[in-house]
Design an enzyme around this catalytic site. Structure first.
Site, short mmCIF file in Angstrom:
data_model
loop_
_atom_site.label_atom_id
_atom_site.label_comp_id
_atom_site.label_asym_id
_atom_site.label_seq_id
_atom_site.Cartn_x
_atom_site.Cartn_y
_atom_site.Cartn_z
CE LYS A 236 -2.07 -1.30 3.77
NZ LYS A 236 -1.41 -2.61 3.92
CD GLU A 454 6.89 -33.40 11.94
OE1 GLU A 454 6.36 -33.13 10.86
OE2 GLU A 454 6.65 -32.76 12.98
CG ASP A 528 -0.14 -30.99 14.25
OD1 ASP A 528 0.30 -30.11 13.48
OD2 ASP A 528 0.51 -31.98 14.61
#
Length: 650
Positions: A236, A454, A528
């Site tokens: 902006k 993971e 999570d």
């Protein structure tokens, strides 16, 4: 030149300090030692009969000053002077005391003179005996100290004002910085990449002022204002700088906080002064950055009867933008990332006729932004701009600029002559996940749990159609996380319930893998669970994607209920919402466990690969799981949920 100016200001500062110190010492010296020693009448007459007193002065019929003969004065050594508090201007004045009845004292005094044959004089003073010198020493020093102090304060305040030599009386003047065609503003529209829609509208505003007849010959009027809205870092302020570089008209630039001051009426005065200067330079552009500093909605949290300086400033701004006598070619350009809190009167047509939305860039726009920032960098041929653009969804222009700068720093840290593609990937990892902590001590059984956690995320994201494809997985601690996975999300304009459920299932897969392998869970799934809960809440409460709650949204886009403590639904509906949120999360958690149990051997292979290499990539996942099987509907949502419900929910 700068050093000379700073030195000159410092010299003046020390001169003021020295003068103040001298006058303060004189003031304290005079008033500390000007009072004679106080005694009583008996002590006075004991001194009188010894012939030590030269004269006495009776002031106002109640106080007697005693002056000693010179031969009886103590030696004027500075120690005796400080010890006995002798008179500074008149050393012979040594004592004073108070009397009750003047006639009784005078009769007793005359009796002692006759009895002891004394030559002591007596005098009476009933009026003030100030001379110009005495008045100066009594009051002049204090006045001089006060005057010098205020001159010093005025200069300090004035030096913070706009322009050299500014005084406190200029506090109500505008602090806007003026740019015109003579200023060498280097940023132009060529430096603004990606924001094509916003750039086009801003360019048109510049054209309005350059050739107004082109737009007014058909009866139209030039817009009075344009508001740039969007998240932080989307460009902006950069667009406004480009306008300043491109416009051939005067450009006033300032921040919303420049109007804010502790003194009453200063903000409104600065607004008036700003528009007066702008009218003199008409046609011109005024740019107000972070306008929410003065443009907040009026009437919220305002104490009755209090004077709100911010509201006065906003009222003056509203009047100047669209009030009586505002038919001038002055366009107001403003920027904010808090458009939801702005006053409605500020946003209406006639003040801000145009609202320009500056959003985070899309894929092609990110490519253009990367090209702009990569021009000044020394790159190797391995750098893939297309991949970098795909790897940075949701990144703003400022984020991309930060990535390019961070990659250069990483390459320099590694003593490279050119920036390689891996340096950009490391920069993205550094910005998203934080600093890599290779020296962090992790116990073997914890490391194994992290690897399976993971691996669970990676496996489910590979097996589900709408889950984001994996890029790499690591169990090296980074930032606050003990392990992390990077995905390449698909850019969508719309999202279906199936897509959201696949993403939720992939997020819950880490905890599901822990439960399957270790028969218990840990606290490692905090992030999570937080993301899952928010996403399911948005499905049920905001987007109306739940059958039981229905096509209802409790989202308030106006922000009117931001500070409300009441829920926009009943307790019964709240219970239904809680039940549906719990149901969706439970279904997807069981779905993740079902798929992981079905591929348990491959999950273990992936976890062992992670334990060995610490970092694995998409190719390693493909070797273990093969091609993504979402073309086969075996793992589709409907079929899997049917099996899940039979096995886990019965």
């Amino acid at each position: 030149m700068i050093n000379k100016k700073v030195k000159s200001k410092n010299n003046f500062f020390w001169i003021y300090i020295i003068i103040l110190t001298i006058f303060l010492c004189i003031f304290l010296f005079k008033y500390s030692f000007s009072n004679p020693i106080k005694i009583d009448q008996d002590t006075f007459f004991n001194i009188l009969i010894k012939g030590k007193i030269q004269k006495i002065i009776v002031k106002h019929k109640e106080i007697v000053h005693v002056y000693l003969n010179k031969e009886f004065l103590p030696p004027y050594h500075y120690k005796n002077f400080l010890k006995n508090h002798r008179k500074f201007l008149n050393p012979s004045l040594q004592y004073e005391f108070e009397i009750g009845d003047l006639q009784f004292f005078q009769k007793k005094f005359e009796d002692y003179k006759r009895k002891y044959k004394l030559n002591t004089l007596i005098d009476f003073k009933n009026q003030q005996d100030y001379t110009i010198t005495k008045f100066f020493f009594d009051y002049g020093i204090f006045l001089l100290l006060l005057i010098i102090f205020w001159i010093f304060i005025f200069r300090k305040i004035g030096s913070s004002g706009s322009g050299p030599g500014g005084q406190i009386f200029n506090i109500g003047k505008s602090r806007a910085k003026l740019f015109n065609e003579n200023d060498n503003v280097k940023i132009t529209f060529k430096n603004v990449a990606g924001l094509e829609g916003a750039k086009e509208e801003v360019q048109e505003i510049v054209e309005f002022l350059k050739s107004p007849k082109k737009y007014t010959k058909l009866g139209g009027t030039i817009p009075k204002g344009a508001l740039l809205m969007g998240p932080p870092g989307t460009g902006k302020t950069l667009l406004a700088k480009a306008v300043a570089g491109e416009a051939q008209v005067p450009f006033f630039s300032l921040s919303g906080s420049d109007f804010v001051e502790m003194f009453v009426g200063v903000g409104a005065s600065r607004v008036r002064d700003l528009f007066e200067k702008a009218k003199e330079k008409s046609p011109c552009i005024i740019f107000i950055d972070e306008i929410d500093a003065i443009g907040r909605a009026r009437g919220k949290n305002n104490i009755a009867g209090s004077n709100d300086e911010r509201e006065n400033t906003l009222n003056q701004l509203l009047t100047e933008m669209d009030g009586f006598g505002t038919q001038t070619n002055v366009i107001v350009l403003a920027a904010t990332n808090r458009s939801d809190i702005l006053d409605k009167a500020l946003l209406r047509p006639g003040r801000f006729d145009r609202t320009i939305l500056v959003e985070t860039p899309e894929l092609n726009e990110r490519k253009e932004i990367f090209k702009v920032h990569l021009k000044k960098l020394v790159l190797s041929k391995t750098v893939d701009i297309d991949f970098l653009a795909r790897q940075t969804p949701g990144f703003s222009g400022a984020d991309i600029a930060n990535i390019c700068n961070e990659s250069a720093l990483i390459a320099a840290r590694k003593n490279r002559s050119k920036i390689q593609h891996q340096d950009f990937l490391d920069a993205i990892d550094r910005i998203i996940g934080g600093l890599e902590k290779k020296n962090k001590i992790i116990k073997p059984h914890e490391k194994k749990r992290i690897a399976y956690h993971e691996a669970g995320h990676a496996a489910i994201s590979w097996l589900l159609e709408y889950a984001s494809p994996l890029v790499k997985v690591t169990i090296v601690p980074r930032g606050k996380s003990l392990g992390s996975a990077w995905y390449l999300p698909e850019e969508r304009q719309l999202t279906t319930p199936e897509q959201m459920k696949d993403e939720i299932c992939a997020l819950l897969a880490g905890r599901g893998a822990e439960e399957i392998i270790f028969n218990n869970v840990s606290t490692g799934a905090l992030n999570d669970l937080e993301r899952v809960t928010k996403q399911v809440q948005s499905m049920v409460v905001i987007f109306g994607l739940n059958e039981k709650v229905g096509n209802i949204s409790y989202y308030d886009s106006t922000g009117q209920n931001e500070y409300s403590f009441s829920k926009p639904y009943s307790e019964k509906t709240a219970q239904t919402i809680d039940e549906e949120i719990f149901k969706i999360i439970t279904e997807q958690y069981n779905r993740a466990k079902y798929l992981l149990n079905k591929n348990k051997d491959k999950l273990s292979m992936l976890a062992n690969e992670l334990l060995e290499k610490e970092v694995i990539f998409r190719e390693d996942l493909k070797k273990i799981f093969g091609d993504r099987p979402f073309s086969d509907n075996e793992n589709g949502i409907d079929n899997v949920l049917k099996i899940v419900n039979n096995n886990y929910l019965s």
